[in-house]
Design a protein around this motif. Structure first.
Motif, PDB file in Angstrom:
ATOM      1  N   SER A 182       7.562   6.080  69.055  1.00  0.00           N
ATOM      2  CA  SER A 182       7.104   6.155  70.300  1.00  0.00           C
ATOM      3  C   SER A 182       7.924   7.179  71.057  1.00  0.00           C
ATOM      4  CB  SER A 182       7.461   4.828  71.147  1.00  0.00           C
ATOM      5  OG  SER A 182       7.101   5.023  72.451  1.00  0.00           O
ATOM      6  N   LEU A 183       9.220   7.589  71.143  1.00  0.00           N
ATOM      7  CA  LEU A 183       9.805   8.675  71.821  1.00  0.00           C
ATOM      8  C   LEU A 183       9.348   9.934  71.452  1.00  0.00           C
ATOM      9  CD1 LEU A 183      13.356   7.295  71.772  1.00  0.00           C
ATOM     10  CD2 LEU A 183      11.765   7.631  73.695  1.00  0.00           C
ATOM     11  N   LEU A 184       9.019   9.963  70.303  1.00  0.00           N
ATOM     12  CA  LEU A 184       8.193  11.444  69.723  1.00  0.00           C
ATOM     13  C   LEU A 184       6.779  11.708  70.195  1.00  0.00           C
ATOM     14  CD1 LEU A 184       9.527  11.387  65.824  1.00  0.00           C
ATOM     15  CD2 LEU A 184      10.601  12.785  67.691  1.00  0.00           C
ATOM     16  N   LEU A 219       5.706  10.255  73.056  1.00  0.00           N
ATOM     17  CA  LEU A 219       5.778  10.341  74.404  1.00  0.00           C
ATOM     18  C   LEU A 219       6.340  11.822  74.941  1.00  0.00           C
ATOM     19  CD1 LEU A 219       6.373   6.726  75.373  1.00  0.00           C
ATOM     20  CD2 LEU A 219       4.074   7.919  75.518  1.00  0.00           C
ATOM     21  N   ARG A 220       7.252  12.228  74.077  1.00  0.00           N
ATOM     22  CA  ARG A 220       8.098  13.350  74.583  1.00  0.00           C
ATOM     23  C   ARG A 220       7.176  14.720  74.717  1.00  0.00           C
ATOM     24  NH1 ARG A 220      13.122  14.788  75.397  1.00  0.00           N
ATOM     25  NH2 ARG A 220      13.747  12.936  74.706  1.00  0.00           N
ATOM     26  N   GLY A 221       7.000  15.156  75.563  1.00  0.00           N
ATOM     27  CA  GLY A 221       6.120  16.387  76.099  1.00  0.00           C
ATOM     28  C   GLY A 221       4.539  16.092  75.744  1.00  0.00           C
ATOM     29  N   HIS A 222       4.249  15.022  75.737  1.00  0.00           N
ATOM     30  CA  HIS A 222       2.608  14.665  75.363  1.00  0.00           C
ATOM     31  C   HIS A 222       1.771  15.032  76.518  1.00  0.00           C
ATOM     32  CE1 HIS A 222       2.794  11.483  78.265  1.00  0.00           C
ATOM     33  NE2 HIS A 222       1.690  11.343  78.243  1.00  0.00           N
ATOM     34  N   THR A 223       0.849  15.737  76.228  1.00  0.00           N
ATOM     35  CA  THR A 223      -0.308  16.329  77.010  1.00  0.00           C
ATOM     36  C   THR A 223      -1.622  15.654  76.905  1.00  0.00           C
ATOM     37  OG1 THR A 223      -0.508  18.215  75.717  1.00  0.00           O
ATOM     38  CG2 THR A 223       0.827  18.467  77.620  1.00  0.00           C
ATOM     39  N   ARG A 257      -2.098  10.564  72.438  1.00  0.00           N
ATOM     40  CA  ARG A 257      -0.577  10.699  72.229  1.00  0.00           C
ATOM     41  C   ARG A 257       0.100   9.780  73.331  1.00  0.00           C
ATOM     42  NH1 ARG A 257       2.646  16.018  71.231  1.00  0.00           N
ATOM     43  NH2 ARG A 257       4.171  14.745  71.415  1.00  0.00           N
ATOM     44  N   GLY A 316       1.708   6.273  72.252  1.00  0.00           N
ATOM     45  CA  GLY A 316       3.160   6.287  72.535  1.00  0.00           C
ATOM     46  C   GLY A 316       3.407   5.100  73.127  1.00  0.00           C
TER      47      GLY A 316
END
Length: 143
Positions: A38-40, A42-46, A50, A54
């Motif tokens: 989830s962290l991967l 949501l990090r910088g998702h556009t 995602r 996430g």
């Protein structure tokens, strides 16, 4: 080829005891892995995909997030309390799975994981039903 049975180290009773004592801690592994995914995501998702993936993996890993009101409420203490509460829930699920798996004399980790999966599926089904109910109450489309 004949099956060779290995002796259980320290005997079946000690092995069952070890399984019961380790079960709650081991139960944190699958939700922890889901949390990392989830962290991967949501990090910088556009992208919408995602973001949805996430969010879904986050609430499957930590069902307490829904109870705490995420994502409608924010704040470090809200999320920390939800994650700690979810970890406690997963440890209880692990303890129950270990207890159920060790009802048979020659219990193994395979028995533990089969019990754990059924219990986790119940938790995850409850999370999905809660999401559907919230969407029906708020009157919005699901996604």
């Amino acid at each position: 080829m004949p099956m060779i049975h290995e002796p259980v180290p320290l005997g079946p009773r000690a092995y069952r005891s070890k399984l019961r004592s380790s079960g709650p801690i081991v139960a944190l592994m699958p939700p922890g892995l889901l949390g990392v995914v989830s962290l991967l995501l949501l990090r910088g998702h556009t992208s919408l995909v995602r973001g949805i993936a996430g969010f879904l993996t986050a609430i499957l890993a930590a069902p307490g997030l829904l109870v705490a009101g995420a994502p409608l409420r924010s704040g470090r203490s809200v999320y920390l309390g939800a994650v700690v509460g979810s970890a406690l829930l997963w440890m209880i699920v692990g303890a129950i799975a270990a207890r159920r798996a060790t009802r048979i004399p020659a219990a193994s980790w395979r028995d533990y994981w089969s019990e754990y999966i059924w219990l986790a599926a119940g938790v995850w089904l409850g999370v999905v039903l809660a999401l559907v109910a919230v969407n029906l109450i708020f009157g919005r489309a699901l996604f």
